[in-house]
Write a protein that holds these residues in place. Structure first.
Motif, PDB file in Angstrom:
ATOM      1  N   THR A  91      29.254 -29.329  13.365  1.00 45.69           N
ATOM      2  CA  THR A  91      28.261 -30.297  13.847  1.00 45.69           C
ATOM      3  C   THR A  91      28.976 -31.330  14.706  1.00 45.69           C
ATOM      4  O   THR A  91      30.126 -31.681  14.432  1.00 45.69           O
ATOM      5  N   ARG A 144      24.944 -27.319   7.487  1.00 47.39           N
ATOM      6  CA  ARG A 144      26.169 -27.871   6.918  1.00 47.39           C
ATOM      7  C   ARG A 144      25.901 -29.061   6.004  1.00 47.39           C
ATOM      8  O   ARG A 144      26.645 -29.317   5.053  1.00 47.39           O
ATOM      9  N   TRP A 164      23.983 -21.132   7.319  1.00 48.96           N
ATOM     10  CA  TRP A 164      24.245 -21.438   8.733  1.00 48.96           C
ATOM     11  C   TRP A 164      22.960 -21.067   9.469  1.00 48.96           C
ATOM     12  O   TRP A 164      22.236 -20.175   9.025  1.00 48.96           O
ATOM     13  N   HIS A 167      30.111 -24.528  11.149  1.00 49.07           N
ATOM     14  CA  HIS A 167      28.927 -25.196  11.723  1.00 49.07           C
ATOM     15  C   HIS A 167      29.335 -26.109  12.862  1.00 49.07           C
ATOM     16  O   HIS A 167      28.660 -26.190  13.865  1.00 49.07           O
TER      17      HIS A 167
END
Lengths: 680, 153
Positions: free
Chosen positions: A321, A376, A477, A319
């Motif tokens: 982030t 996530r 996801w 992910h």
């Protein structure tokens, strides 16, 4: 009830924070910093409060990770309230299922799941304000109307909502309210900027990682590189010698280093010598082989004039982030406070209660802005770690995941193998379609039910799933299984079109059974001048997707030159039913497409010896400014139910890119990310 | 440990730190200036970008002992009393999604526009490639930079 003072001491916010950024729930805000004006608010329920100064504060019980729900959900309330949008503020609800219900934010469910409730919140408050004004004026409520935060009487006199807060409190909450017809919308459908913009661009926005508390310690964690291994022996002598390091100890997921600042914690972690137990030694190569070997259970199709089979390979994806996982936990004997950014703060409350033996009402979860989520930030395991560390230290502790932890200990989008076959009749019409969807890790062979994820008319279609065991942890996801199934389907449909001797747009058009999707497909083809002559080395690709209550068609232009693929242009047509915030929709489609480019061209997670090979942005490639194509996004409201927007921009994006690469090169993409040397 | 006096956003601050501590952590953990973000720690993503004597610098790669008398400007100090034209353009063009990288984007853009007041798309690409946005806000960043450039003329 907490006071402003205690909240201030909990968060040493820098430089003052606007009311739009105050933490905590509605009750907290009711004694908030608006001073005298906040003393007599009208708060018909936990989602809305109107202060005597006319400020309408909407409590947002979904997490904002960039998809803009703090703006969108407030618009829904404001619309039915007939609020003055410039007087609307938002506050973030704490993780509290008993008060707010389920708060999980994912699957593009925020608008779809809460719009009726939030519109009723606005409509019933409006009815009460009207009743209060009518009573004051001695007229019938039906003789009054509302506009931009005011009740207007039959003779044209008006009262602002702020002036009616005390009187409105005395009005019984209506049991039945009528919601507006879409023709009456004044806020919904109008482009609005995000409510947090000013805080973000001035550095005042508070993310989980920005929380500072007096006496707070900073922690990082060393984790085993091999999934499933544990610390056997820890030599922490050198780590403890690092100035600023306060403590080092094993926690359930690794070894925690606690220090007076993050840098010291990171240096301490570097100095740790840990022997780990052995774990499973999977590799992406061995898993790929296992997936291919497991592909046996196909849907039985009728025979036709032509039969086509293709395998598609998709990688593990992180992910990644922008804000790594983090939480501040302050564990006391009788209560716990946590500050974090979670996609499921309500579950976090229950998790922490269980872990500490406290009841949920003794656990306060302050949910802040999330620096990215993409699925996530559901699992909350980082909160558990922070709680574990704070409990031991008997102090507030911030646990921060380093980027290396983030890339190497994600819950990855699973790697998958897709075996697609289809049969066509003599005219090139599909008779059968079989998709075997294999994941690592995945469940045993099975039918995927009646959902084939195919919007096309195919007399005999089947999707069957299977998988192989793997030690690699996986999770949702952006767009979840659609990120795999739709990518493979839309690439294969393109292959079928060519096998049938048809244009990929015309082929889709001839077999699409979904009218709304057909409409956006035709519109995208028109707007992109589908079929125009392209220069040598360039090509157009098309793909479409319906899901999460919305529909989209992508037309993409790419150029393949000097061994590189460049996406030049993207046209997307979107139907989200009734659009709430066109500016937000455009942002999500832009973002979803940039994810499409990143995963079509760069991103993959590889495993070797049971460990992730990539470790940071330097080797987990993502898009940069120069990857950004010209994007033309058109919203075509169908007027239907409000659709979801976080996911819909992704699934058809990589497929349209891959199909454009075929148009440009005459070679097929069967493996992502796309490597020109691997085209077939 | 040593004592460092550094000028941040026009104010001289005194911090006790190890010489090698990156400015990023000094700002965030010692001075409470959390607008500057950690994104990678290896100088790859640019979320931690600040201005050092007006030039763009990665605070995760700048040791506190190397700051010396250079003036540090962070997102908190970019605008002064009024918003900087870039901050204004960012709001008006609705650039942020999650917003986490945007301080780095704005600080890099500020340094860039000082050097290149009339940027072309290609120049914007080249300069801004250094700052990663995981949400993909690039098209709006590009527009906002152009709008701010116009405003700053």
């Amino acid at each position: 009830m907490k006071t402003e003072v205690s909240r201030r001491s909990f968060l040493q916010l820098i430089g003052g924070v606007g009311a739009s950024f105050m933490l905590g729930g509605f009750a907290t805000l009711a004694c908030g910093e608006e001073g005298a004006s906040a003393q007599n608010p009208f708060a018909p329920n936990v989602f809305l409060k109107i202060d005597p100064d006319g400020v309408c504060t909407v409590s947002i019980a979904r997490s904002d990770m960039g998809q803009g729900v703090r703006t969108t959900l407030a618009m829904l309330v404001a619309e039915e309230l007939d609020a003055d949008w410039s007087m609307v503020k938002v506050t973030q609800a704490p993780g509290d299922r008993a008060t707010y219900g389920g708060m999980g934010t994912g699957g593009s469910s925020s608008v779809r799941g809460t719009n009726q409730q939030l519109r009723r919140v606005g409509a019933s408050a409006r009815a009460m304000l009207v009743a209060a004004a009518a009573k004051q004026w001695g007229v019938e409520p039906s003789a009054c109307r509302t506009e931009a935060g005011k009740v207007i009487g039959p003779d044209g006199k008006s009262l602002g909502y702020g002036a009616l807060t005390a009187a409105a409190k005395a009005i019984p909450i209506p049991t039945d309210v009528k919601l507006k017809d879409r023709s009456e919308f004044k806020i919904i459908g109008k482009p609005q900027n995000r409510v947090d913009n000013l805080d973000v661009v001035t550095g005042k926005a508070v993310y989980g990682a920005d929380v500072r508390r007096e006496g707070m310690l900073f922690a990082v964690c060393l984790r085993p590189s091999v999934f499933g291994s544990k610390s056997e022996t820890i030599d922490d002598a050198k780590a403890r010698a690092v100035p600023g390091v306060v403590d080092v100890f094993a926690i359930s997921s690794g070894v925690a280093v606690v220090a007076s600042n993050t840098w010291a914690a990171l240096k301490g972690r570097e100095a740790l010598e840990v022997k780990w137990t052995e774990g499973p030694t999977h590799s992406t190569a061995s898993l790929r082989e296992a997936l291919k070997a497991a592909a046996k259970d196909h849907h039985t199709m009728p025979e036709g004039a032509k039969r086509l089979t293709a395998n598609y390979e998709l990688p593990y994806l992180a992910h990644a982030t922008m804000e790594t996982l983090n939480a501040v936990a302050d564990v006391r004997d009788d209560r716990v406070e946590v500050c974090t950014g979670s996609q499921s703060p309500d579950s976090a409350q229950n998790n922490v209660a269980r872990a500490t033996g406290l009841t949920a009402d003794k656990v306060e979860i302050h949910n802040l802005l999330l620096g990215g989520g993409f699925g996530r930030k559901f699992s909350n395991e980082w909160i558990g770690e922070a709680v574990e560390i704070s409990k031991r230290m008997k102090k507030p502790v911030q646990l921060l995941w380093s980027r290396e932890c983030d890339i190497q200990h994600d819950l990855y989008r699973p790697m998958s193998e897709h075996v697609l076959s289809a049969t066509l009749d003599a005219e090139g019409k599909p008779l059968g379609f079989s998709h075997q969807y294999l994941q690592a890790p995945g469940r045993g062979n099975g039918d995927y039910g009646t959902n084939t994820y195919l919007p096309y008319e195919v007399p005999s279609a089947g999707l069957r799933s299977a998988g192989v065991p793997s030690s690699v942890p996986t999770g949702a996801w952006r767009s979840v299984e659609h990120s795999q199934i739709i990518v493979a389907n839309e690439c294969f449909i393109d292959e079928l079109a060519h096998a049938a001797g048809k244009d990929p747009f015309e082929f889709r058009k001839s077999i699409l059974k979904n009218e709304r999707l057909l409409k956006v497909l035709i519109s995208a083809a028109e707007k992109a001048q589908w079929g125009k002559t392209m220069p040598k080395g360039s090509g157009q690709g098309i793909a479409c997707f319906e899901g999460y209550g919305s529909r989209i068609a992508h037309v993409v232009e790419v150029t393949v030159k000097d061994d590189a693929i460049r996406v030049d242009r993207m046209v997307a047509v979107v139907d989200a039913g009734t659009t709430i915030n066109p500016r937000g929709v455009e942002a999500q489609i832009q973002g979803g497409f940039m994810d499409g480019i990143a995963t079509a061209l760069y991103a993959e997670i590889n495993i070797d010896g049971g460990a992730v090979e990539e470790s940071n942005w330097s080797d987990y490639g993502w898009t940069r400014m120069s990857d950004t194509p010209k994007m033309e996004i058109f919203i075509e409201d169908s007027g239907g139910a409000f659709g979801g927007m976080g996911e819909v921009g992704y699934p058809s994006a990589p497929a349209a890119i891959a199909n454009a690469v075929f148009a440009a090169t005459g070679k097929r993409v069967r493996k992502f990310p796309i490597r020109l040397s691997e085209l077939v | 440990m040593a004592t460092y006096k550094i000028k941040v956003n026009g104010i001289t601050k005194t911090v006790e730190a190890e010489a090698e501590m990156p400015l990023l952590w000094a700002l965030r953990d010692l001075m409470g200036l959390t607008g500057t973000k950690y994104g990678c720690g290896i100088g790859s993503c640019g979320s931690c970008t600040v201005l050092l004597n007006g030039e763009s610098a990665r605070s995760c790669q700048t040791a506190i002992s190397d700051v010396g008398d250079k003036e540090v400007v962070t997102i908190e100090g970019l605008g002064g009393k009024e918003l900087h034209p870039l901050q204004k353009a960012w709001v008006e063009h609705d650039v942020p999604q999650c917003g986490f990288c945007q301080a780095g984007q704005i600080m890099a853009a500020a340094a860039f526009l000082k050097e290149t007041p009339n940027p072309t798309d290609a120049e914007i690409d080249e300069a801004m490639n250094a700052i990663l946005c995981r949400c993909g806000t690039y098209p709006r960043i590009r527009e906002a930079i152009k709008a701010a450039a116009k405003e700053m003329k």
